[in-house]
Every structure is written in C-alpha cells, then in structure tokens.
Write a protein that holds these residues in place. Structure first.
Motif, PDB file in Angstrom:
ATOM      1  N   UNK A  82       0.827  -1.199   0.000  1.00 37.33           N
ATOM      2  CA  UNK A  82       0.000   0.000   0.000  1.00 37.33           C
ATOM      3  C   UNK A  82       0.864   1.252   0.000  1.00 37.33           C
ATOM      4  N   UNK A  83       1.933   1.233   0.796  1.00 34.27           N
ATOM      5  CA  UNK A  83       2.776   2.419   0.910  1.00 34.27           C
ATOM      6  C   UNK A  83       3.621   2.662  -0.335  1.00 34.27           C
ATOM      7  N   UNK A  84       3.813   1.647  -1.158  1.00 35.45           N
ATOM      8  CA  UNK A  84       4.563   1.887  -2.395  1.00 35.45           C
ATOM      9  C   UNK A  84       3.799   2.840  -3.310  1.00 35.45           C
ATOM     10  N   UNK A  85       2.502   2.977  -3.084  1.00 35.04           N
ATOM     11  CA  UNK A  85       1.668   3.834  -3.926  1.00 35.04           C
ATOM     12  C   UNK A  85       1.386   5.185  -3.288  1.00 35.04           C
ATOM     13  N   UNK A  86       1.947   5.415  -2.114  1.00 34.72           N
ATOM     14  CA  UNK A  86       1.715   6.682  -1.417  1.00 34.72           C
ATOM     15  C   UNK A  86       2.569   7.789  -2.008  1.00 34.72           C
ATOM     16  N   UNK A 123      13.972   0.230   7.806  1.00 36.03           N
ATOM     17  CA  UNK A 123      13.310   0.054   6.511  1.00 36.03           C
ATOM     18  C   UNK A 123      13.733  -1.261   5.871  1.00 36.03           C
ATOM     19  N   UNK A 124      14.488  -2.085   6.612  1.00 38.10           N
ATOM     20  CA  UNK A 124      14.953  -3.385   6.133  1.00 38.10           C
ATOM     21  C   UNK A 124      13.795  -4.386   6.215  1.00 38.10           C
ATOM     22  N   UNK A 125      13.155  -4.641   5.090  1.00 40.30           N
ATOM     23  CA  UNK A 125      11.953  -5.479   5.089  1.00 40.30           C
ATOM     24  C   UNK A 125      12.249  -6.928   5.457  1.00 40.30           C
ATOM     25  N   UNK A 126      13.420  -7.429   5.094  1.00 35.89           N
ATOM     26  CA  UNK A 126      13.779  -8.794   5.482  1.00 35.89           C
ATOM     27  C   UNK A 126      13.948  -8.899   6.993  1.00 35.89           C
ATOM     28  N   UNK A 285       2.783 -11.891  -2.399  1.00 35.68           N
ATOM     29  CA  UNK A 285       2.745 -10.509  -1.918  1.00 35.68           C
ATOM     30  C   UNK A 285       4.145 -10.008  -1.572  1.00 35.68           C
ATOM     31  N   UNK A 286       4.961 -10.871  -0.994  1.00 31.75           N
ATOM     32  CA  UNK A 286       6.339 -10.495  -0.674  1.00 31.75           C
ATOM     33  C   UNK A 286       7.112 -10.202  -1.953  1.00 31.75           C
ATOM     34  N   UNK A 287       6.908 -10.999  -2.988  1.00 32.78           N
ATOM     35  CA  UNK A 287       7.589 -10.761  -4.259  1.00 32.78           C
ATOM     36  C   UNK A 287       7.209  -9.410  -4.833  1.00 32.78           C
ATOM     37  N   UNK A 288       5.939  -9.038  -4.694  1.00 37.75           N
ATOM     38  CA  UNK A 288       5.493  -7.725  -5.162  1.00 37.75           C
ATOM     39  C   UNK A 288       6.204  -6.625  -4.385  1.00 37.75           C
ATOM     40  N   UNK A 289       6.342  -6.805  -3.077  1.00 37.97           N
ATOM     41  CA  UNK A 289       7.076  -5.830  -2.260  1.00 37.97           C
ATOM     42  C   UNK A 289       8.527  -5.731  -2.701  1.00 37.97           C
ATOM     43  N   UNK A 290       9.136  -6.872  -3.021  1.00 34.89           N
ATOM     44  CA  UNK A 290      10.534  -6.885  -3.437  1.00 34.89           C
ATOM     45  C   UNK A 290      10.742  -6.228  -4.800  1.00 34.89           C
ATOM     46  N   UNK A 291       9.668  -6.089  -5.540  1.00 33.75           N
ATOM     47  CA  UNK A 291       9.783  -5.422  -6.839  1.00 33.75           C
ATOM     48  C   UNK A 291       9.522  -3.926  -6.735  1.00 33.75           C
ATOM     49  N   UNK A 292       9.340  -3.429  -5.508  1.00 33.89           N
ATOM     50  CA  UNK A 292       8.985  -2.024  -5.299  1.00 33.89           C
ATOM     51  C   UNK A 292      10.177  -1.201  -4.838  1.00 33.89           C
ATOM     52  N   UNK A 293       9.966   0.113  -4.778  1.00 35.55           N
ATOM     53  CA  UNK A 293      11.012   1.043  -4.357  1.00 35.55           C
ATOM     54  C   UNK A 293      11.368   0.891  -2.879  1.00 35.55           C
ATOM     55  N   UNK A 294      10.480   0.302  -2.077  1.00 33.74           N
ATOM     56  CA  UNK A 294      10.714   0.201  -0.644  1.00 33.74           C
ATOM     57  C   UNK A 294      11.639  -0.947  -0.257  1.00 33.74           C
ATOM     58  N   UNK A 295      11.919  -1.832  -1.200  1.00 36.84           N
ATOM     59  CA  UNK A 295      12.832  -2.940  -0.910  1.00 36.84           C
ATOM     60  C   UNK A 295      14.225  -2.556  -1.398  1.00 36.84           C
ATOM     61  N   UNK A 343      18.910  -6.607 -15.454  1.00 34.71           N
ATOM     62  CA  UNK A 343      18.076  -7.791 -15.245  1.00 34.71           C
ATOM     63  C   UNK A 343      17.032  -7.535 -14.157  1.00 34.71           C
ATOM     64  N   UNK A 344      17.459  -6.891 -13.074  1.00 37.17           N
ATOM     65  CA  UNK A 344      16.550  -6.650 -11.956  1.00 37.17           C
ATOM     66  C   UNK A 344      15.402  -5.738 -12.370  1.00 37.17           C
ATOM     67  N   UNK A 345      15.725  -4.671 -13.058  1.00 39.49           N
ATOM     68  CA  UNK A 345      14.687  -3.732 -13.489  1.00 39.49           C
ATOM     69  C   UNK A 345      13.646  -4.438 -14.355  1.00 39.49           C
ATOM     70  N   UNK A 346      14.109  -5.303 -15.248  1.00 37.14           N
ATOM     71  CA  UNK A 346      13.190  -6.017 -16.129  1.00 37.14           C
ATOM     72  C   UNK A 346      12.309  -6.988 -15.343  1.00 37.14           C
ATOM     73  N   UNK A 347      12.919  -7.716 -14.400  1.00 37.79           N
ATOM     74  CA  UNK A 347      12.153  -8.678 -13.591  1.00 37.79           C
ATOM     75  C   UNK A 347      11.129  -7.955 -12.715  1.00 37.79           C
ATOM     76  N   UNK A 348      11.543  -6.860 -12.096  1.00 37.10           N
ATOM     77  CA  UNK A 348      10.623  -6.087 -11.262  1.00 37.10           C
ATOM     78  C   UNK A 348       9.457  -5.551 -12.088  1.00 37.10           C
ATOM     79  N   UNK A 349       9.752  -5.108 -13.291  1.00 34.42           N
ATOM     80  CA  UNK A 349       8.700  -4.609 -14.179  1.00 34.42           C
ATOM     81  C   UNK A 349       7.705  -5.720 -14.503  1.00 34.42           C
TER      82      UNK A 349
END
Length: 394
Positions: A82-86, A123-126, A285-295, A343-349
């Motif tokens: 949710x916060x990735x969209x704030x 801010x360390x999500x892991x 859901x965790x994978x989605x978080x890992x593809x965001x700016x907050x990870x 590679x990371x940018x493409x996978x996250x996209x």
C-alpha cells in the motif's frame, strides 16, 4: 487473514487523517562512500530529512494471540505494498520505517513490565519479516500503557512535525492494566506528535468497556475491533506461479558484499521460505514488495549500493567481494553490476505487470462475504481523508 488487514487499513486511514503535510523539498541521498565495513554515514545537519512514515507495531504475544501473530506475518506485505503507492502533494514518495515490540508474554522480564523491543525503526523489510517470524506466544500480563510509553522513550521519533508518527497496538485485555497509566502515555505521545491507534481483538463493545477506544481518542487515533482468529480464503490467480518464479530469478540479481553480505543474502532466501511455508499467497505478496522502491538493500547489495550518489567501488576491499568478482578488474565489476541492474529492473517490471493483472482478477472474483464491513469502511475513509491531505494513493 483479513483481520490484520483491517489493522493496516485502519492505520492507513490514520495516516491520511493525521498528516499535516509532506516536506516541501525532499533531500537527495546523503550516504557517504560505501566501505567494506558498511559503516552508516551521518546526515548533514544543513539538509532536510526525507519525508518519513514511522510505524511502531506493538503486539500482544500472550497465549491467546497466536492468530494475531500469524496474520501479522502474512499481512506485513500488504501494508508495504500500500505504501509503495503513497505520494505527497508535491509528487515525492515517503520512506517507510517500522519498529516492533511485544508485550504480555511470560517469557519476558517482569522487571521490564513484560515488554520487549524486538526491532528498532528500520526500513529493512527482510529484518522486519524475520523478527515477526521469531515471535512466539506465552501467557502473561498485558500492560498497554507500559509498552506505549516504552516505545515513545526508546525509539527515535524525530522532531519533524510533517513526518507521520504512528503507534499501532493490538491486544485483548483491558487497556488500563499496569503501573503506567495509558492516559500518561497518551500525554507523552501527543508531546512527540505520535498518534496511537488501538486494535482490540474481540467484541467491539467489550473493547470500548476495556478503554481501548479511549486510549485511541486521547491522541486522535482510531479504535478498531477485529476477530483475530478469523480465517479468510484467499483467491488463487493464474498469475501466482509466474510471480513466484520471477521472485526466484530476482534473487539472482543480488550481489552481496561486505561483512554482512552473505548472511543478509541468506536472510533474504530464509524470508522467502517463511512466506512460502505460511501460505503461497504470502510469498506472492512479498515478491510484489521486493519489486517495489521500498525494498532497498544498499548496505549489502552492490546493485542497490551503486545507486547511491557517493558510491565508490574502489573503497571495497577484494576480500569483501563475492567470490565470482574477486579476480575481475574494476571495469569488469562495473559491467557485471550494470548487467545485474538491467536484469533486476526487467524482472521487477514483469512482477508489477503481473500483479496488476492479479489484482484485477481478484477484484472480479472476490465475493462480497470475503471482505468485512469494517475493511470497506476503512478503505472509504482513506479515499475521503486522503483527498483533504497531502498524502494520496494511486
């Protein structure tokens, strides 16, 4: 699992309600040159702090709270996503920091009021995930005023009035137990600009009788009551397996370095495993978080570290590089990092695109009985209140 989502949704409502405004000018990254020892650099006094949302999560870990803890483990990624969209009114995006306390557990020190700081603001999500999974329940005395006041004194809430400072406390015993009265804790919270939101695990009216609502209203917070043991069936989507597969590929783009590199990368994999063991939807859901700016993992990953303004590859000793890079030249290492970043940018996209389809699928197939009335009310409150504040959600 929807119960804890009500907590976080209510939290988002409080964010929208309480925000006086975002900082007008976000700072650039001021991290110093990254060195092998990964020593954190101090911010320059003349530069404004980046807008930050600070959340202290205070969880009752007495015997009756197993359902609450399990839901918190699963729903962490919902609040992150949710916060990735704030966004602030000026278009900038806030940072998110979470702290964790447990209370009401017989395994904790009686001298400390059965309260323990599990995790400082980070801010360390892991790290947050690991600490949530470390919690276990054991019968005890639940002193709400004590844990609130302890979090106010121990945590660095900062002095910027524009930052959002939120305590969310969940439990099921009367709010007024213990030597520290909740009203005194509320006074301390108001002085620091911290809003206390309370979540009673049980009957709504019983929570009011137990002073949980009053505990929230004293600081302008929200009171909620949930069934913490409620089980909600998640909707499987045609996109879940693909997202999980991409998550594995995403992990291969992390290039560990420094004294913490190997252990941090192992922790990343361990938290993927914990999420998978809890429920398949959680690792999605965790994978989605890992593809965001907050990870972000610039303290142990060369790809994220290379985005820092003052990143200096030459300051990292050869012995602190991963084995596959130790015999390479500086130019070869730079090219390797650049390739991993690409590679990371493409996978996250790809993950983000699949998640948009996944969310649409869920919206089309979710039955009315699968969302609680309180949840719907909180979502409506967010939309209404966010329009009046500088925060908005896309």
């Amino acid at each position: 699992m929807k119960a804890i989502q009500l907590i976080f949704t209510g939290l988002m409502s409080a964010v929208a309600l309480s925000s006086p405004g975002c900082d007008p000018a976000p700072k650039k990254s001021t991290s110093g040159a990254l060195i092998a020892q990964v020593v954190p650099q101090k911010k320059k006094d003349t530069e404004p702090e980046r807008n930050t949302v600070k959340i202290a999560l205070l969880l009752d870990t007495s015997n009756s709270m197993d359902g609450l803890i399990n839901q918190a483990k699963a729903q962490l990624w919902d609040v992150v996503n949710k916060f990735t969209r704030a966004k602030c009114g000026n278009g900038t995006q806030p940072e998110l920091q979470i702290a964790l306390y447990q209370y009401g557990n017989d395994g904790l020190s009686s001298r400390e009021g059965y309260v323990q700081q599990v995790l400082n603001f980070t801010s360390d999500l892991d790290e947050i995930s690991e600490k949530l999974f470390s919690l276990t329940t054991n019968g005890g005395e639940e002193f709400c005023g004590t844990v609130i006041q302890r979090s106010l004194k121990q945590l660095d809430w900062g002095k910027n009035p524009d930052h959002l400072k939120i305590i969310l406390i969940a439990g099921n015993e009367p709010f007024d137990q213990g030597r520290t009265h909740y009203k005194n804790a509320a006074i301390d919270a108001k002085e620091k600009g911290v809003i206390v939101n309370t979540v009673f695990c049980g009957n709504y009216d019983q929570g009011i009788y137990g002073k949980w609502k009053e505990g929230a209203l004293l600081t302008g917070g929200d009171y909620m009551a949930i069934d913490h043991n409620r089980q909600v069936v998640h909707i499987d989507t045609p996109y879940d397996d693909a997202i999980i597969d991409l998550n594995s590929k995403l992990n291969t783009t992390y290039v560990s370095y420094g004294s913490m590199g190997r252990s941090k990368k192992e922790k990343q994999a361990a938290q993927d495993y914990n999420a998978q063991e809890l429920e398949e939807v959680v690792v999605v859901k965790r994978a989605v978080s890992k593809s965001s700016r907050l990870y972000k993992n610039q303290d142990w990953d060369l790809v994220d570290a290379s985005d820092e303004e003052e990143f200096d590859l030459s300051s990292i000793e050869q012995k602190d590089l991963p084995q596959e890079l130790r015999e390479k030249t500086a130019k070869e290492i730079e090219l390797y990092i650049a390739q991993k970043k690409k590679e990371r940018i493409q996978i996250q996209k790809e993950i983000q695109e699949l998640n948009r389809k996944r969310e649409m699928f869920i919206a089309q197939n979710q039955g009315q009985d699968e969302t609680g009335e309180l949840e719907s009310a909180m979502i409506n409150a967010i939309k209404k209140q966010a329009a009046q504040k500088d925060y908005r959600w896309e």
